[in-house]
Design an enzyme around this catalytic site. Structure first.
Site, PDB file in Angstrom:
ATOM      1  N   GLN A 160       0.828  -1.196   0.000  1.00 41.96           N
ATOM      2  CA  GLN A 160       0.000   0.000   0.000  1.00 41.96           C
ATOM      3  C   GLN A 160       0.869   1.256   0.000  1.00 41.96           C
ATOM      4  O   GLN A 160       2.086   1.191   0.206  1.00 41.96           O
ATOM      5  CB  GLN A 160      -0.900   0.006   1.243  1.00 41.96           C
ATOM      6  CG  GLN A 160      -0.142  -0.116   2.545  1.00 41.96           C
ATOM      7  CD  GLN A 160      -0.943  -0.733   3.659  1.00 41.96           C
ATOM      8  OE1 GLN A 160      -2.158  -0.693   3.673  1.00 41.96           O
ATOM      9  NE2 GLN A 160      -0.260  -1.313   4.640  1.00 41.96           N
ATOM     10  N   HIS A 191      -8.965   3.620  19.787  1.00 39.91           N
ATOM     11  CA  HIS A 191      -8.300   2.508  20.461  1.00 39.91           C
ATOM     12  C   HIS A 191      -8.964   2.142  21.783  1.00 39.91           C
ATOM     13  O   HIS A 191      -9.106   0.957  22.109  1.00 39.91           O
ATOM     14  CB  HIS A 191      -6.821   2.835  20.672  1.00 39.91           C
ATOM     15  CG  HIS A 191      -6.032   2.826  19.396  1.00 39.91           C
ATOM     16  ND1 HIS A 191      -5.190   3.852  19.032  1.00 39.91           N
ATOM     17  CD2 HIS A 191      -5.974   1.912  18.393  1.00 39.91           C
ATOM     18  CE1 HIS A 191      -4.639   3.564  17.865  1.00 39.91           C
ATOM     19  NE2 HIS A 191      -5.099   2.403  17.450  1.00 39.91           N
ATOM     20  N   ASP A 215       0.160   0.218  14.278  1.00 36.30           N
ATOM     21  CA  ASP A 215       0.561   1.462  14.954  1.00 36.30           C
ATOM     22  C   ASP A 215       0.804   1.244  16.437  1.00 36.30           C
ATOM     23  O   ASP A 215       1.392   2.098  17.113  1.00 36.30           O
ATOM     24  CB  ASP A 215      -0.484   2.556  14.749  1.00 36.30           C
ATOM     25  CG  ASP A 215      -1.883   2.126  15.192  1.00 36.30           C
ATOM     26  OD1 ASP A 215      -2.077   1.883  16.395  1.00 36.30           O
ATOM     27  OD2 ASP A 215      -2.778   2.049  14.331  1.00 36.30           O
ATOM     28  N   GLU A 235       0.775  -8.206  12.017  1.00 33.19           N
ATOM     29  CA  GLU A 235       0.641  -7.092  11.069  1.00 33.19           C
ATOM     30  C   GLU A 235       1.200  -7.517   9.712  1.00 33.19           C
ATOM     31  O   GLU A 235       2.311  -8.050   9.632  1.00 33.19           O
ATOM     32  CB  GLU A 235       1.388  -5.856  11.597  1.00 33.19           C
ATOM     33  CG  GLU A 235       1.636  -4.759  10.592  1.00 33.19           C
ATOM     34  CD  GLU A 235       0.353  -4.154  10.041  1.00 33.19           C
ATOM     35  OE1 GLU A 235       0.253  -4.060   8.798  1.00 33.19           O
ATOM     36  OE2 GLU A 235      -0.534  -3.781  10.837  1.00 33.19           O
ATOM     37  N   ASP A 267       0.653 -12.623   7.163  1.00 36.11           N
ATOM     38  CA  ASP A 267      -0.765 -12.553   6.834  1.00 36.11           C
ATOM     39  C   ASP A 267      -1.603 -13.059   8.004  1.00 36.11           C
ATOM     40  O   ASP A 267      -1.383 -14.164   8.517  1.00 36.11           O
ATOM     41  CB  ASP A 267      -1.036 -13.395   5.591  1.00 36.11           C
ATOM     42  CG  ASP A 267      -2.504 -13.448   5.238  1.00 36.11           C
ATOM     43  OD1 ASP A 267      -3.052 -12.415   4.830  1.00 36.11           O
ATOM     44  OD2 ASP A 267      -3.103 -14.527   5.417  1.00 36.11           O
ATOM     45  N   GLY A 268      -2.583 -12.251   8.437  1.00 35.88           N
ATOM     46  CA  GLY A 268      -3.402 -12.613   9.584  1.00 35.88           C
ATOM     47  C   GLY A 268      -4.257 -13.836   9.347  1.00 35.88           C
ATOM     48  O   GLY A 268      -4.444 -14.666  10.251  1.00 35.88           O
ATOM     49  N   ASP A 285      -8.012  -5.002  14.100  1.00 32.60           N
ATOM     50  CA  ASP A 285      -7.669  -3.582  13.935  1.00 32.60           C
ATOM     51  C   ASP A 285      -7.154  -3.403  12.513  1.00 32.60           C
ATOM     52  O   ASP A 285      -5.955  -3.237  12.280  1.00 32.60           O
ATOM     53  CB  ASP A 285      -6.616  -3.195  14.977  1.00 32.60           C
ATOM     54  CG  ASP A 285      -6.372  -1.694  15.029  1.00 32.60           C
ATOM     55  OD1 ASP A 285      -7.059  -0.957  14.305  1.00 32.60           O
ATOM     56  OD2 ASP A 285      -5.471  -1.273  15.771  1.00 32.60           O
TER      57      ASP A 285
END
Length: 421
Positions: A160, A191, A215, A235, A267-268, A285
């Site tokens: 991205q 959050h 983040d 992440e 990869d989640g 998230d």
């Protein structure tokens, strides 16, 4: 004459091929987006270049505006486009119209990477507003935005476009593919709302999984619960983690280095398929469903996620804006209903997202919406959690009290429904 001059270089565009090679298609797009932005077309000229060495020729063209001009050039062999917009602000401020036109054209060409420049021109009175104005679309007709004083990072990652900007109001602000993700000044809205309604409803969360959250803001909130023994953060994008570590300490507050935290860059969905762990809380998230995170919003994935929950475990995720993205919110809520026995939608206004935002807690047992303020106060005190800027027991009850239009969207998911085995 004083005015605003915007340029953008678009790389690896994924638009309809005709926009790169057809003068008629490009002219139609530019006229339509220009008129929609509120600017005035007074003339135009377009030229199609011939093919060269087997490659299709590009198009160059210009719209003459009462306010000044729009110039476009395409390179189909490179999937690249340059945009040049200038508006005069002599009789009125046309800056927002120019910004809206630029945002609409960039969106139409669907670039993987964008390089932007902004210049205030002229020797007249200073512009009433200073800084680079960035707009984000809530849907095809609704936009909002913020002005930023400077760019700290702008890079194309493997997945991205990543930008980090800074403003006097928001502080450092992270954008992914042009979408606002988090800012130093307002991160607590999102959050705290993502973490504490479910974490306080659980009697003692010990193992927590965060998918996304690069983040570190959600991790920092989770670690306020002393019962947490293990927090795994997965992440996808290593660049997000690196930029957060270097620039967003006011958001993660060192959470990445807590001994209870394991940070994985992968990869989640693949992690969930492979893990044998069982989690008390799973926090999604993520970026929006139309991004690289799309596979994590499917029914198949949610069913897999249900399988990694411990007894009494809960999944929390955001759904989008109920007002601007009603269909998306309704469809995601329905997917949760088809998977979990208990779905508790809730919502709040998030300044950086420009709207009232929808969340949901999904599980097979606990009912966070039913928690009484007295019990919540007792749990906050017992856990020693006092440094919250948004969440409190009264707010807990308020976020689960849905406005009528939102309640109507999710009317079928607010009661217990037996999930499929």
């Amino acid at each position: 004459m004083e005015g605003l001059h915007l340029t953008a270089d678009l790389h690896d565009c994924r638009c309809t091929p005709a926009l790169m090679t057809s003068a008629a298609a490009l002219a139609h797009l530019c006229r339509g987006r220009t008129l929609a932005s509120g600017l005035t077309v007074v003339g135009e000229h377009w030229h199609k270049f011939p093919s060269y060495r087997g490659e299709p020729g590009g198009v160059t063209g210009m719209l003459l505006l009462a306010e000044s001009h729009l110039a476009v050039h395409t390179w189909p062999e490179r999937q690249a486009v340059t945009l040049d917009i200038y508006v005069c602000n002599f009789t009125e401020d046309n800056s927002q119209r120019a910004q809206a036109l630029m945002a609409a054209l960039v969106d139409a060409f669907r670039p993987e990477r964008v390089q932007r420049q902004q210049l205030q021109r002229g020797e007249g009175e200073p512009a009433p507003y200073e800084g680079e104005l960035l707009l984000e679309a809530l849907n095809e007709r609704s936009f909002y935005g913020f002005r930023f004083d400077r760019r700290l990072v702008s890079r194309s990652t493997r997945f991205q476009q990543l930008d980090l900007l800074e403003s006097r109001e928001l502080g450092r602000t992270l954008l992914l593919d042009g979408h606002f993700m988090t800012s130093e000044a307002d991160e607590f809205f999102y959050h705290e709302a993502l973490v504490h309604p479910a974490a306080l409803a659980h009697p003692a969360p010990r193992k927590v999984l965060i998918l996304g959250g690069g983040d570190g803001g959600a991790a920092e909130e989770v670690l306020k619960h002393p019962s947490v023994q293990q927090l795994t953060l997965v992440e996808l994008d290593a660049d997000v983690l690196q930029v957060a570590r270097e620039h967003l300490a006011r958001i993660h507050r060192g959470a990445f280095d807590d001994p209870r935290v394991q940070v994985l860059c992968q990869d989640g969905a693949a992690f969930v398929r492979a893990t044998r762990e069982r989690y008390d809380l799973v926090l999604l998230d993520l970026t929006d469903p139309e991004t690289a995170a799309g596979p994590l919003y499917t029914r198949e994935f949610l069913q897999q996620l249900r399988g990694v929950l411990a007894l009494g475990g809960m999944v929390v995720l955001h759904l989008g804006s109920p007002f601007h993205e009603g269909r998306q919110v309704r469809e995601l809520a329905a997917l949760l209903r088809a998977t979990f026995r208990c779905v508790n939608p809730y919502g709040l206004h998030v300044p950086l997202y420009g709207a009232y935002w929808a969340f949901a807690v999904a599980s097979d047992a606990p009912e966070p919406a039913a928690m009484e303020p007295r019990e919540l106060r007792n749990r906050l005190a017992a856990r020693g959690i006092a440094d919250l800027q948004y969440y409190n027991p009264e707010v807990h009850r308020a976020v689960f009290a849905l406005p009528n239009f939102y309640a109507k969207l999710v009317a079928d998911v607010r009661t217990q429904v037996p999930a499929e085995a």
